[in-house]
Every structure is written in structure tokens, then in C-alpha cells.
Design a protein around this motif. Structure first.
Motif, short mmCIF file in Angstrom:
data_model
loop_
_atom_site.label_atom_id
_atom_site.label_comp_id
_atom_site.label_asym_id
_atom_site.label_seq_id
_atom_site.Cartn_x
_atom_site.Cartn_y
_atom_site.Cartn_z
N PRO A 173 0.82 -1.22 0.00
CA PRO A 173 0.00 0.00 0.00
C PRO A 173 0.85 1.26 0.00
N GLY A 174 0.43 2.24 -0.80
CA GLY A 174 1.06 3.56 -0.79
C GLY A 174 2.20 3.75 -1.76
N LEU A 175 2.77 2.67 -2.29
CA LEU A 175 3.90 2.82 -3.22
C LEU A 175 3.41 3.43 -4.52
N ASP A 176 3.83 4.65 -4.80
CA ASP A 176 3.37 5.30 -6.03
C ASP A 176 4.49 5.84 -6.91
N THR A 177 5.76 5.64 -6.48
CA THR A 177 6.88 6.25 -7.19
C THR A 177 8.14 5.41 -7.03
N TYR A 178 8.95 5.32 -8.11
CA TYR A 178 10.32 4.81 -8.02
C TYR A 178 11.27 5.93 -8.39
N LEU A 179 12.17 6.29 -7.45
CA LEU A 179 13.26 7.21 -7.76
C LEU A 179 14.40 6.39 -8.34
N THR A 180 14.78 6.68 -9.58
CA THR A 180 15.78 5.85 -10.25
C THR A 180 16.55 6.64 -11.29
N ALA A 181 17.83 6.26 -11.44
CA ALA A 181 18.63 6.77 -12.55
C ALA A 181 18.70 5.75 -13.67
N GLY A 182 18.14 4.57 -13.44
CA GLY A 182 18.23 3.49 -14.42
C GLY A 182 19.50 2.68 -14.31
N SER A 183 20.45 3.17 -13.52
CA SER A 183 21.77 2.52 -13.38
C SER A 183 22.42 3.03 -12.11
N PRO A 184 23.24 2.21 -11.43
CA PRO A 184 24.00 2.71 -10.29
C PRO A 184 25.00 3.79 -10.68
N ASP A 185 25.31 3.86 -11.97
CA ASP A 185 26.29 4.85 -12.45
C ASP A 185 25.65 6.17 -12.87
N GLY A 186 24.34 6.30 -12.70
CA GLY A 186 23.69 7.56 -13.01
C GLY A 186 22.90 7.54 -14.30
N VAL A 187 22.23 8.66 -14.55
CA VAL A 187 21.29 8.75 -15.68
C VAL A 187 21.98 8.54 -17.02
N ASP A 188 23.19 9.06 -17.20
CA ASP A 188 23.88 8.86 -18.48
C ASP A 188 23.90 7.39 -18.88
N ALA A 189 24.24 6.54 -17.90
CA ALA A 189 24.31 5.10 -18.17
C ALA A 189 22.94 4.44 -18.15
N GLY A 190 21.98 5.08 -17.48
CA GLY A 190 20.69 4.44 -17.26
C GLY A 190 19.61 4.76 -18.25
N ILE A 191 19.88 5.63 -19.21
CA ILE A 191 18.84 6.05 -20.17
C ILE A 191 18.14 4.85 -20.83
N PRO A 192 18.87 3.87 -21.36
CA PRO A 192 18.16 2.75 -22.00
C PRO A 192 17.18 2.04 -21.07
N THR A 193 17.58 1.85 -19.82
CA THR A 193 16.69 1.20 -18.86
C THR A 193 15.49 2.07 -18.55
N LEU A 194 15.71 3.36 -18.38
CA LEU A 194 14.59 4.27 -18.10
C LEU A 194 13.58 4.27 -19.24
N LEU A 195 14.08 4.29 -20.47
CA LEU A 195 13.17 4.29 -21.62
C LEU A 195 12.40 2.97 -21.72
N ALA A 196 13.08 1.87 -21.45
CA ALA A 196 12.43 0.56 -21.51
C ALA A 196 11.35 0.44 -20.43
N GLU A 197 11.64 0.94 -19.23
CA GLU A 197 10.66 0.86 -18.15
C GLU A 197 9.49 1.82 -18.40
N ALA A 198 9.77 2.98 -18.97
CA ALA A 198 8.69 3.90 -19.30
C ALA A 198 7.73 3.27 -20.31
N ALA A 199 8.26 2.47 -21.21
CA ALA A 199 7.43 1.82 -22.23
C ALA A 199 6.52 0.74 -21.62
N ARG A 200 6.82 0.33 -20.38
CA ARG A 200 6.02 -0.70 -19.73
C ARG A 200 5.03 -0.12 -18.72
N THR A 201 4.91 1.19 -18.68
CA THR A 201 4.01 1.84 -17.73
C THR A 201 2.62 1.22 -17.76
N GLY A 202 2.11 0.90 -16.58
CA GLY A 202 0.78 0.30 -16.47
C GLY A 202 0.79 -1.20 -16.38
#
Length: 229
Positions: free
Chosen positions: A141-170
Motif C-alpha cells: 500500500p502507498g507505493l506510487d513512485t520509483y526514484l531511479t537513474a536506471g543505473s547505479p552509475d547515473g542517468v547517463d548510463a541508465g537512459i536505455p533502462t529508463l526508456l524501456a521501463e517507461a514503455a512498460r508503464t501500467g
């Protein structure tokens, strides 16, 4: 209904909070001790910030550096203390020694939050299996957000993961909002926004003079204007 993207800013005290709100922040993450990547602030700090601004506040529940929960009884006590002080949104997230979600710790803490909304923070970026973690936590209950860079190395490295997860929204486990933070830079915004990501988290970017200086309202405003463009 507004399509305005969420801009969340880290605040250490009331001065930070006032500057962040003046610059256009929608929400604050309240922490102390950035040398340990952000721990639970004091009840007094929460009260001072709550009285200084009127935007939502998410209070960190974390008592030690790293992504292990440590003393869960202490964490539960912090959650109770913050609830009594009036906090109604939170940030938390712990992994076990194998890199899986520490369900024992998370479930005990969430049980204290009485259905309040919360963010699972960047522990997801250190998880052994991000997809499995999301599905493990999906029914809490209550979980409504994930704070993430997509990678432990930061957003630069995590963009592909962020885009893939955004495509799975819902999809199952992917209902919570993606809040991008961790090395986030202005030049990342167009690609992330085009993918439908609509929440962003900044800390150091709001402090051009470094963590020893307060939040700069003009720096926050630059992000607000970039998101609104």
C-alpha cells in the motif's frame, strides 16, 4: 487537469525549502547528512520546513549509508515519530544481502505509514533484478513512485533502462510513477519527456555552489522552465 511535470528538490532545511518552492518545485524530499546520501531528518527540521512551505514533502526513512536497512526497530520508530509530527509522504527502500528487496524491513515500515504515499528510492538501481523487485513490491500500500537513474552509475548510463521501463508503464509492477534522479542533467530532459516520463528529482543541480550552500531559487527555476518548455 495539468500536464505539468513534477519537479522534486532535495531540501535539508527551511531555507532550502523556501528557495525550492520559489523556484517552482512541486515537491521536496527531506533529508539530512548528504555525506551518507541522505538520512532521516529530525522532527524539528520537518516541523520547520512544514511551516515554511505549502508544497508536498516526502520524508526520508533511512538511518545508515548504503541500502541495507540496518536496525529495523529504529526505522519503525522514526516512521512513528514522523507520523506523529504530521508527515504524510515518505521515501524508503532497502535491499537484502543478495540484492533483492528486503521485504521484511519494507513491510514493517510500510505497516506504520497507514496507507501514506511513498517512493522506493535508488536502491532499485542496485537491485540484482529490477523487474523482480518491482513485482515483489507491487502490492504494497502507498507505493506510487520509483526514484531511479536506471543505473547505479547515473542517468547517463541508465537512459536505455529508463526508456524501456517507461514503455512498460501500467503493466504489473510498473504502475508507480518513474521519478528520474541521480546525475540528471538538463540535456537529458527532452529524450526522457518524449518517452512519457514526467517526474524529475534534483539535489546538487539545485545548488550550483555545492552542498555546503543552500538551494538556489534561480537554479530551480531553470529546471522548471526547461520542464515547462
Amino acid at each position: 487537469m495539468s500536464n505539468r511535470a513534477v519537479l522534486e528538490v532535495i531540501a535539508l532545511d527551511a531555507e532550502d525549502a523556501v528557495a525550492a518552492q520559489a523556484g517552482g518545485a512541486d515537491r521536496l524530499e527531506l533529508v539530512t547528512d548528504m555525506a551518507a546520501d541522505g538520512l532521516t531528518p529530525s522532527r524539528e527540521t520537518f516541523a520547520a520546513i512544514r511551516s515554511a512551505v505549502d508544497i508536498p514533502l516526502r520524508v526520508m526513512l533511512r538511518v545508515a549509508d548504503g541500502f541495507a536497512a540496518g536496525d529495523v526497530d529504529v526505522l519503525v520508530g522514526k516512521a512513528r515519530e514522523m507520523r506523529r509530527a504530521g508527515a504524510d509522504e515518505y521515501v524508503l527502500g532497502f535491499l537484502d544481502e543478495d540484492g533483492h528487496a528486503d521485504l521484511v524491513a519494507v513491510e514493517r515500515i510500510v505497516a506504520e505509514l497507514d496507507g501514506a504515499r511513498w517512493t522506493y528510492h535508488r536502491a532499485i538501481d542496485r537491485a540484482a533484478d529490477r523487474d523482480a523487485l518491482r513485482k515483489q513490491l507491487a502490492d504494497l500500500p502507498g507505493l506510487d513512485t520509483y526514484l531511479t537513474a536506471g543505473s547505479p552509475d547515473g542517468v547517463d548510463a541508465g537512459i536505455p533502462t529508463l526508456l524501456a521501463e517507461a514503455a512498460r508503464t501500467g503493466q504489473p509492477g510498473y504502475e508507480p510513477q518513474i521519478l528520474v534522479g541521480g546525475g540528471l542533467q538538463l540535456h537529458h530532459l527532452p529524450q526522457l519527456r518524449a518517452a512519457g516520463i514526467d517526474a524529475f528529482h534534483i539535489g546538487g543541480a539545485a545548488r550550483p555552489a555545492g552542498w555546503s550552500a543552500p538551494v538556489d531559487a534561480a537554479a530551480v527555476r531553470e529546471w522548471r522552465e526547461a520542464l515547462d518548455a
